[in-house]
Design a protein around this motif. Structure first.
Motif, PDB file in Angstrom:
ATOM      1  N   LEU A 127      13.833  -4.205  -0.331  1.00  0.00           N
ATOM      2  CA  LEU A 127      13.588  -3.104  -1.261  1.00  0.00           C
ATOM      3  C   LEU A 127      13.431  -1.769  -0.533  1.00  0.00           C
ATOM      4  N   GLY A 128      13.105  -1.840   0.753  1.00  0.00           N
ATOM      5  CA  GLY A 128      13.024  -0.629   1.556  1.00  0.00           C
ATOM      6  C   GLY A 128      14.391  -0.170   2.042  1.00  0.00           C
ATOM      7  N   GLY A 129      15.422  -0.924   1.686  1.00  0.00           N
ATOM      8  CA  GLY A 129      16.779  -0.520   2.046  1.00  0.00           C
ATOM      9  C   GLY A 129      17.212  -0.991   3.422  1.00  0.00           C
ATOM     10  N   ILE A 152       6.423  11.060   1.514  1.00  0.00           N
ATOM     11  CA  ILE A 152       7.468  10.280   0.841  1.00  0.00           C
ATOM     12  C   ILE A 152       7.284  10.338  -0.671  1.00  0.00           C
ATOM     13  N   GLY A 153       6.133  10.837  -1.145  1.00  0.00           N
ATOM     14  CA  GLY A 153       5.884  10.945  -2.586  1.00  0.00           C
ATOM     15  C   GLY A 153       4.839   9.951  -3.054  1.00  0.00           C
ATOM     16  N   ARG A 154       4.673   9.924  -4.359  1.00  0.00           N
ATOM     17  CA  ARG A 154       3.700   9.020  -4.975  1.00  0.00           C
ATOM     18  C   ARG A 154       4.163   7.574  -4.914  1.00  0.00           C
ATOM     19  N   VAL A 155       3.212   6.631  -4.810  1.00  0.00           N
ATOM     20  CA  VAL A 155       3.547   5.215  -4.976  1.00  0.00           C
ATOM     21  C   VAL A 155       2.673   4.539  -6.036  1.00  0.00           C
ATOM     22  N   HIS A 156       1.836   5.309  -6.725  1.00  0.00           N
ATOM     23  CA  HIS A 156       0.978   4.761  -7.785  1.00  0.00           C
ATOM     24  C   HIS A 156       0.884   5.787  -8.903  1.00  0.00           C
ATOM     25  N   SER A 157       0.689   5.297 -10.146  1.00  0.00           N
ATOM     26  CA  SER A 157       0.555   6.205 -11.290  1.00  0.00           C
ATOM     27  C   SER A 157      -0.537   7.248 -11.059  1.00  0.00           C
ATOM     28  N   TRP A 158      -1.633   6.810 -10.455  1.00  0.00           N
ATOM     29  CA  TRP A 158      -2.754   7.714 -10.230  1.00  0.00           C
ATOM     30  C   TRP A 158      -3.166   7.698  -8.767  1.00  0.00           C
ATOM     31  N   HIS A 159      -4.332   7.132  -8.471  1.00  0.00           N
ATOM     32  CA  HIS A 159      -4.861   7.253  -7.107  1.00  0.00           C
ATOM     33  C   HIS A 159      -5.089   5.896  -6.459  1.00  0.00           C
ATOM     34  N   LEU A 195       9.082   2.551   3.646  1.00  0.00           N
ATOM     35  CA  LEU A 195       9.697   3.827   3.247  1.00  0.00           C
ATOM     36  C   LEU A 195       9.240   4.953   4.169  1.00  0.00           C
ATOM     37  N   LEU A 253       5.908  -1.999   1.195  1.00  0.00           N
ATOM     38  CA  LEU A 253       7.057  -1.179   0.805  1.00  0.00           C
ATOM     39  C   LEU A 253       6.798   0.290   1.132  1.00  0.00           C
ATOM     40  N   ALA A 306       2.773  -3.754  -2.096  1.00  0.00           N
ATOM     41  CA  ALA A 306       3.010  -2.333  -2.354  1.00  0.00           C
ATOM     42  C   ALA A 306       2.774  -1.524  -1.080  1.00  0.00           C
ATOM     43  N   ARG A 358      11.290   4.593   7.253  1.00  0.00           N
ATOM     44  CA  ARG A 358      12.612   5.137   6.988  1.00  0.00           C
ATOM     45  C   ARG A 358      12.609   6.665   7.081  1.00  0.00           C
TER      46      ARG A 358
END
Lengths: 569, 447
Positions: free
Chosen positions: A239-241, A392-399, A207, A203, A200, A210
């Motif tokens: 998966l990172g394109g 780039i935004g969240r990568v996990h539901s929480w922390h 990103l 990736l 994780a 990128r």
């Protein structure tokens, strides 16, 4: 520098010499001479060997029924609190069309049966607590029990992740403190703790790579990976394109610099490296690699799977890396839980910090003080959440895997700067000792000092006796040790990758080496290859039929009778 | 110096001598001088473990855990269920805690069989044929489901209900930038997803819907299935394993992939992790299943045994052609969930779900009886509900913490434009007295 290196000739000057000091370095195309060189007495290591699961009978040998076979209608273990809430009927609560017509098909067992079942299962499981686990690339070191204790503190374990920041100041302080510690270890400027595992983190890093390139107004299409890399690297690249460009390993076990220079161009977004690499060897040319990649505008990604080798000795940031992930379940001893949970925090340079996943825990006021013991005092500081400018935004539901992070901070505090360095030194000492000790037992490709793990080749056993590395691994299970990693890295024939870690004693390493010697000696006896080919014999089950599992797939048990369900797929 | 290594000074000396080295520094000869650290890391010196534990205890004391002093009505994917001591006791056995991925099946039958049982329990709950050995969390499970659907259909669009947990949608938004999926935001009406007309846009790879959804509402999966049949999309259902105790299974509605967050199956709130990503699907998709799968087989003596199988799907073998990069997962959480589901059994799971529904109904009715409190959605709910308050919800949540309640989660603007939306979860632990006290405190706070 090279004058002070531990060369093959220096090793051979030891009591357990591996042969001719003048012999050529052994590459993958040139089978090693180690196994056939003259054997000499092993070093005298006194004391009782530890780390061996000699209590094999304890690893239960009887087939354990499934939970479903133990099930009897009407049995139960559950008990729920008395609440006084009006007990409306299901008909009054859930519209008929959405209701289950029958309770879910689960097992019905008593608490006593439940406890016996899972306790017996635990007896059929090898673990670090039971014995030495020299599984290469996995850093199966001892997991301090104090970390279990802190992870169970209600002040950590019973905190809701959506609670307002003022209610979770301790957690925020903990996360900030760990981020800072990981930045110190890696030589980076900022970090995210969200990634739940190494892959994780990879990736996430790709990103960010990128997003960073896009922010520079350029599109790049490829990421360079050495042929010795972990499989997660190329999978993450896809998966990172990006497309993967593979570079070969040179005869000394490092990245082939000339080949790398040939593939570097304006299409390359970056390179992913482990250093030390998966051969357990330090990339001596890392500065040249970094320079070449940076020259074409690419970034360097550090796969932290092997960080245990270098903590406190050299930092990825100083080697020129821009993005670093750490495997806290390896290097920082948060246990691996039979395959997870892990934690794969990502640390980056200041230039990449604005792209980190968010929200990030931040100190909003005050600063850390120093308590008498040298540990940071959270007293005066306040904490909150902040979204990085170009996140780039969240990568996990929480922390992130928070309790894993709390364990890692505890481990870091106990060790401190000095202790982490000692961890690396002793991990490398153990691996080199084992490598030198095994040099007369197996072939040793890439004949130079290793870092935290050593790769040997069982190709000699295949040539002479038709045995594979996996056979050796199974035979070692009978010897009471967990097997090393087999058939990886892919570029070594019949690879056996040993990572003893710093927490095993020299007595344990000697016992492991002697076990290897017994296996090799057995292979040369009449009937030996067959016995090894049929190993293990002392484990809870004998050799497992993997092909059949795939061919006649049984992925779930039948819930009623315990009989396997019909093959699916 | 504290540490957990066994080496004595004599050991180190003898080992170095065996290697023909003079010092530990000599081990690092391959590291160029120019790179080696001249000074210690910028960290405090190590301390004895009681001191370290005391420091963590200080940090823990700076939190407000849920419990008597902070009665929990917050959910949103993280629920305050009763945790029986037996689950933690068994899952905490060090054989499960301190082992690695079961690469050597002969000495890993414990973890393998426990995971096999987990897969079975999850597949039964979800109502589909197969389940994997776990993913990181609910968000990761949604991401992998979408990747699977895109791979199966060769399409780029994904219809994503706004009723899917917003954090999970954010994670999907982040990770979709790599493969380049196009996410189509599908809004709610009256608490339920209103799917677009099939003709108006490119056919999607998947419809992704919550069951129940983020606002607690039970979505109409028949409508979602019909939309999938019309467009040729896969139906991805993010289900709740507790609500599954009373709701028809997603599989029975025709779900192709069933995902979810497994925290409610015996895991503590733990500030959000480690949790448990649930992933189950139709057998037809087994070759695209992300992550590990345990299968039953036999050993050399013909005895039943377990092993990770269909390994050629996985990243370490398929490398850049792999459809998922997951390696380390949440095995210990899957083992925990298997134990918890064993403890609950069919009757216990149904009873927990029932009691959640009873508490939720009672609490929702009482809340809606307050002046100025309105429903945010009218559709039936099971374990969670959303209301509009006559006040800013975040402010109310903050204020109620001083009264001893974690009153819920203040909903974001996509659910309640002016910040007055509150999401409230009621588990089987909440007593009548606690619910009455919460409602009274909300009444006071909004007046």
């Amino acid at each position: 520098m090279s004058g002070s290196q531990v060369s093959g000739s220096q090793v051979s000057g030891s009591p357990h010499g591996s042969g001719d000091p003048g012999r050529a370095p052994v590459g993958r195309d040139e089978p090693g001479t180690g196994a056939t060189s003259a054997r000499s007495a092993p070093p005298a290591v006194e004391g009782a060997p530890g780390g061996r699961a000699s209590s094999a009978p304890l690893l239960g040998g009887d087939t354990e029924p499934t939970l479903f076979e133990l099930s009897r209608p009407g049995r139960r273990a559950w008990q729920l609190p008395t609440t006084g809430v009006p007990a409306l009927a299901i008909e009054d609560l859930v519209p008929a069309s959405y209701r289950r017509d029958a309770p879910p098909p689960l097992a019905e067992v008593s608490e006593r049966d439940l406890v016996a079942h899972f306790t017996r299962l635990s007896h059929r499981q090898f673990s670090v607590d039971l014995g030495a686990y020299p599984l290469g690339s996995c850093t199966m070191k001892y997991n301090p029990k104090v970390c279990d204790a802190v992870a169970a503190l209600p002040g950590l374990a019973a905190v809701h992740p959506a609670a307002p920041a003022r209610l979770v100041q301790g957690w925020l302080a903990l996360l900030v403190e760990l981020e800072e510690a990981l930045c110190a270890v890696t030589g980076m400027a900022a970090a995210t703790l969200q990634p739940a595992a190494g892959a994780a983190g990879e990736l996430t890093g790709l990103l960010m790579m990128r997003a960073w390139h896009q922010a520079q107004g350029r599109q790049r299409r490829t990421v360079v990976i050495p042929d010795s890399a972990h499989g997660t690297n190329p999978a993450s690249v896809t998966l990172g394109g990006y497309d993967t460009v593979t570079v070969p390993t040179d005869p000394s076990g490092g990245v082939d610099l000339a080949a790398l220079r040939r593939v570097l161009d304006e299409d390359v977004a970056g390179i992913m490296l482990t250093n030390p690499n998966t051969l357990g060897l330090f990339e001596r040319d890392i500065e040249a690699v970094a320079g070449a990649v940076h020259d074409v505008g690419g970034l360097l990604y550090y796969d932290g799977a092997n960080l245990n080798a270098i903590m406190g000795v050299v930092r990825p940031g100083d080697m020129g890396f821009d993005i670093v992930h750490l495997n806290l379940h390896k290097t920082f001893a948060t246990p691996h839980g039979g395959g997870g949970p892990g934690a794969g925090p990502l640390a980056v340079t200041a230039a990449l910090a604005p792209f980190l996943p968010g929200p990030r825990p931040v100190r909003t006021a005050g600063g850390p003080g120093d308590a008498p013991g040298g540990i940071r005092d959270p007293g005066s500081a306040r904490y909150g959440w902040e979204q990085p400018e170009r996140s780039i935004g969240r990568v996990h539901s929480w922390h992130g895997n928070a309790l894993v992070l709390a364990r890692a901070l505890t481990y870091t505090l106990v060790h401190g700067a000095d202790g982490l360095r000692q961890v690396a030194q002793l991990a490398v000492l153990n691996a080199n000792w084992l490598r030198a000790r095994l040099a007369g037992v197996f072939d040793v490709p890439f004949d130079r000092p290793c870092m935290h793990e050593c790769v040997v080749s069982a190709a000699g056993l295949r040539r002479e006796h038709g045995l594979r590395a996996s056979d050796v691994a199974k035979a070692l299970l009978d010897e009471g040790f967990h097997a090393p990693t087999v058939s990886f890295p892919l570029i070594v024939d019949d690879a056996l990758m040993f990572e003893p870690t710093e927490t095993e004693s020299v007595q344990t390493l000697e016992a492991l080496a002697q076990a290897c010697e017994r296996v090799v000696a057995e292979a040369a006896t009449p009937g030996g290859p067959e016995r090894i080919g049929n190993a293990p014999a002392r484990t809870p089950v004998r050799r497992v039929d993997e092909a059949r599992a795939a061919r006649h797939l049984i992925p779930v048990a039948d819930s009623v009778s315990g009989r396997p369900s019909p093959p699916t797929g | 110096m504290p540490g957990y290594w066994p080496h004595t000074g004599d050991d180190v000396e003898a080992m170095l001598a065996f290697l023909g080295l003079g010092s530990l520094d000599d081990l690092f000869a391959a590291v160029p001088d120019s790179l080696r650290l001249a000074a210690p890391l910028d960290l405090a010196a190590g301390v004895p473990e009681p001191d370290a534990a005391a420091h963590i205890d200080d940090l823990a004391a700076a939190n407000r855990p849920v419990g008597r002093e902070l009665v929990c009505f917050a959910g949103g994917g993280a629920y305050d269920h009763y945790l029986p001591p037996v689950t933690a006791a068994l899952a905490g056995r060090s054989e499960f805690v301190t082992s690695y991925t079961p690469y050597q099946a002969e000495v890993a039958q414990g973890v393998l069989q426990a995971v096999f049982e987990f897969q079975t329990l999850l597949a039964h709950l979800a109502g589909v044929e197969i389940a994997n050995a776990s993913l990181y969390d609910g968000a990761a499970a949604v991401v992998e489901a979408v990747n699977l659907a895109v791979g199966v259909t060769g399409r780029e669009d994904v219809w994503l209900s706004r009723g899917v947990n917003p954090s999970w949608r954010q994670v999907l938004g982040t990770l979709a930038t790599g493969p380049g999926h196009r996410l189509v935001d599908v809004p709610l009406a009256g608490g339920l997803t209103r799917w677009p007309d099939a003709g108006g846009s490119p056919p999607p790879a998947a419809l992704v819907v919550g069951y129940p959804n983020y606002l607690g509402c039970i979505e109409d999966l028949a409508a979602a299935r019909a939309a999938c049949d019309e467009t040729g999309a896969l139906l991805v259902v993010a289900f709740d394993p507790i609500a599954a105790g009373v709701l028809r299974s997603p599989g029975s509605w025709g779900a192709d992939v069933v995902v979810g967050e497994g925290q409610a199956l015996g895991l503590p709130l733990a500030f959000g992790g480690p949790y448990l990503g649930l992933f189950a699907c139709r057998a037809a998709h087994v070759r695209r299943l992300p992550g590990r799968l345990v299968g039953q087989t036999v050993d050399a003596d013909g005895r039943r045994a377990y092993v990770t199988t269909l390994r050629t799907r996985e990243q370490d073998i398929r490398r850049e052609r792999a459809t998922s990069n997951v390696c380390t997962n949440q095995t210990l959480m899957a083992v925990t969930a298997a134990i918890q589901l064993g403890w609950l059994g069919p009757g216990g799971l149904a009873e927990v779900a029932m009691r959640c529904a009873q508490g939720t109904r009672y609490c929702r009715d009482a809340m809606l009886a307050l002046d100025g409190v309105e429903p945010l959605a009218d559709a039936p709910v099971v374990r969670e509900f959303a209301v509009r308050l006559p006040a800013d919800a975040a402010t109310v949540v903050d204020r109620l913490a001083d009264d001893g309640f974690l009153a819920g989660i203040a909903l974001g603007p996509e659910y309640a434009g002016n910040g007055d939306g509150l999401l409230v979860a009621v588990t089987e632990k909440r007593t009548l007295r606690e619910i009455d006290a919460l409602v009274a405190a909300v009444d006071k706070a909004v007046r």
